[in-house]
Design a protein around this motif. Sequence first.
Motif, mmCIF file in Angstrom:
data_model
loop_
_atom_site.group_PDB
_atom_site.id
_atom_site.type_symbol
_atom_site.label_atom_id
_atom_site.label_comp_id
_atom_site.label_asym_id
_atom_site.label_seq_id
_atom_site.Cartn_x
_atom_site.Cartn_y
_atom_site.Cartn_z
ATOM 1 N N THR A 1 9.296 0.735 -8.672
ATOM 2 C CA THR A 1 8.422 -0.214 -9.363
ATOM 3 C C THR A 1 8.899 -1.650 -9.151
ATOM 4 N N GLU A 2 10.218 -1.836 -9.093
ATOM 5 C CA GLU A 2 10.763 -3.179 -8.849
ATOM 6 C C GLU A 2 10.437 -3.633 -7.427
ATOM 7 N N MET A 3 10.572 -2.732 -6.472
ATOM 8 C CA MET A 3 10.252 -3.065 -5.080
ATOM 9 C C MET A 3 8.758 -3.357 -4.921
ATOM 10 N N LEU A 4 7.918 -2.593 -5.612
ATOM 11 C CA LEU A 4 6.480 -2.827 -5.554
ATOM 12 C C LEU A 4 6.148 -4.192 -6.137
ATOM 13 N N SER A 5 6.779 -4.533 -7.249
ATOM 14 C CA SER A 5 6.552 -5.836 -7.871
ATOM 15 C C SER A 5 6.988 -6.969 -6.948
ATOM 16 N N GLN A 6 8.157 -6.838 -6.346
ATOM 17 C CA GLN A 6 8.656 -7.863 -5.425
ATOM 18 C C GLN A 6 7.726 -8.006 -4.216
ATOM 19 N N SER A 7 7.252 -6.880 -3.707
ATOM 20 C CA SER A 7 6.364 -6.899 -2.545
ATOM 21 C C SER A 7 5.045 -7.569 -2.877
ATOM 22 N N ASP B 1 0.829 -1.200 0.000
ATOM 23 C CA ASP B 1 0.000 0.000 0.000
ATOM 24 C C ASP B 1 0.869 1.257 0.000
ATOM 25 N N GLU B 2 1.875 1.285 0.854
ATOM 26 C CA GLU B 2 2.758 2.455 0.926
ATOM 27 C C GLU B 2 3.529 2.661 -0.370
ATOM 28 N N LEU B 3 4.044 1.586 -0.948
ATOM 29 C CA LEU B 3 4.793 1.711 -2.203
ATOM 30 C C LEU B 3 3.894 2.163 -3.352
ATOM 31 N N ASN C 1 1.308 4.031 -3.129
ATOM 32 C CA ASN C 1 0.869 5.414 -2.931
ATOM 33 C C ASN C 1 1.966 6.443 -3.181
ATOM 34 N N LEU C 2 3.195 5.993 -3.342
ATOM 35 C CA LEU C 2 4.293 6.923 -3.595
ATOM 36 C C LEU C 2 4.222 7.476 -5.014
ATOM 37 N N LYS C 3 4.716 8.709 -5.173
ATOM 38 C CA LYS C 3 4.814 9.277 -6.516
ATOM 39 C C LYS C 3 5.878 8.508 -7.288
ATOM 40 N N LYS C 4 5.760 8.508 -8.598
ATOM 41 C CA LYS C 4 6.636 7.675 -9.422
ATOM 42 C C LYS C 4 8.116 7.989 -9.279
ATOM 43 N N ASN C 5 8.469 9.238 -9.057
ATOM 44 C CA ASN C 5 9.900 9.587 -9.020
ATOM 45 C C ASN C 5 10.483 9.595 -7.608
ATOM 46 N N ARG C 6 9.773 9.043 -6.635
ATOM 47 C CA ARG C 6 10.287 9.003 -5.265
ATOM 48 C C ARG C 6 11.344 7.917 -5.116
ATOM 49 N N LYS C 7 12.300 8.181 -4.223
ATOM 50 C CA LYS C 7 13.367 7.214 -3.982
ATOM 51 C C LYS C 7 12.933 6.229 -2.910
ATOM 52 N N VAL C 8 13.332 4.987 -3.082
ATOM 53 C CA VAL C 8 13.012 3.913 -2.145
ATOM 54 C C VAL C 8 14.322 3.241 -1.763
ATOM 55 N N TYR C 9 14.448 2.909 -0.498
ATOM 56 C CA TYR C 9 15.645 2.226 -0.023
ATOM 57 C C TYR C 9 15.260 0.855 0.503
ATOM 58 N N LYS C 10 16.092 -0.111 0.182
ATOM 59 C CA LYS C 10 15.865 -1.484 0.635
ATOM 60 C C LYS C 10 16.934 -1.838 1.658
ATOM 61 N N GLN C 11 16.490 -2.409 2.781
ATOM 62 C CA GLN C 11 17.431 -2.794 3.818
ATOM 63 C C GLN C 11 18.035 -4.149 3.504
ATOM 64 N N GLN C 12 19.340 -4.216 3.655
ATOM 65 C CA GLN C 12 20.044 -5.476 3.464
ATOM 66 C C GLN C 12 19.629 -6.418 4.588
ATOM 67 N N PRO C 13 19.306 -7.687 4.260
ATOM 68 C CA PRO C 13 18.898 -8.625 5.321
ATOM 69 C C PRO C 13 19.965 -8.759 6.418
ATOM 70 N N ASN C 14 19.515 -8.805 7.662
ATOM 71 C CA ASN C 14 20.391 -8.965 8.839
ATOM 72 C C ASN C 14 21.471 -7.889 8.922
ATOM 73 N N SER C 15 21.099 -6.660 8.540
ATOM 74 C CA SER C 15 22.078 -5.588 8.513
ATOM 75 C C SER C 15 21.361 -4.253 8.686
ATOM 76 N N ASN C 16 22.114 -3.229 8.985
ATOM 77 C CA ASN C 16 21.564 -1.877 9.041
ATOM 78 C C ASN C 16 21.974 -1.067 7.815
ATOM 79 N N ILE C 17 22.313 -1.748 6.741
ATOM 80 C CA ILE C 17 22.733 -1.091 5.511
ATOM 81 C C ILE C 17 21.549 -1.012 4.551
ATOM 82 N N PHE C 18 21.356 0.168 3.963
ATOM 83 C CA PHE C 18 20.263 0.384 3.017
ATOM 84 C C PHE C 18 20.837 0.706 1.643
#
Length: 91
Positions: free
Chosen positions: A61-67, A34-36, A38-55
């Motif tokens: 669109t790729e993150m929305l598809s994966q979600s 839902d959050e992804l 609702n975002l505008k198309k040119n907004r930046k999205v960060y993905k957290q690395q599993p078991n880490s605090n690195i983004f």
Amino acid sequence: MSGRPPRLEDGESAALRHKEELSRRIKEQKVVVDELSNLKKNRKVYKQQPNSNIFFLADRTEMLSQSKNTLDELKKAHQELENSEKAKIKK
């Protein structure tokens, strides 16, 4: 009576915990989708690395598809669990 619910067998208890965990993950994934969406198309999205605090910067669109795919998989697993429970009840 002690007010406690009747004790479930270990297998039933584990299945119930698994079902509750699936339900919780489905709710979380719905919020993410839902959050992804609702975002505008040119907004930046960060993905957290599993078991880490690195983004890392990721494509929205790729993150929305994966979600959405993850949500579909969780729903499918939940449905299979429901169907197996119904089959056990019928027996």
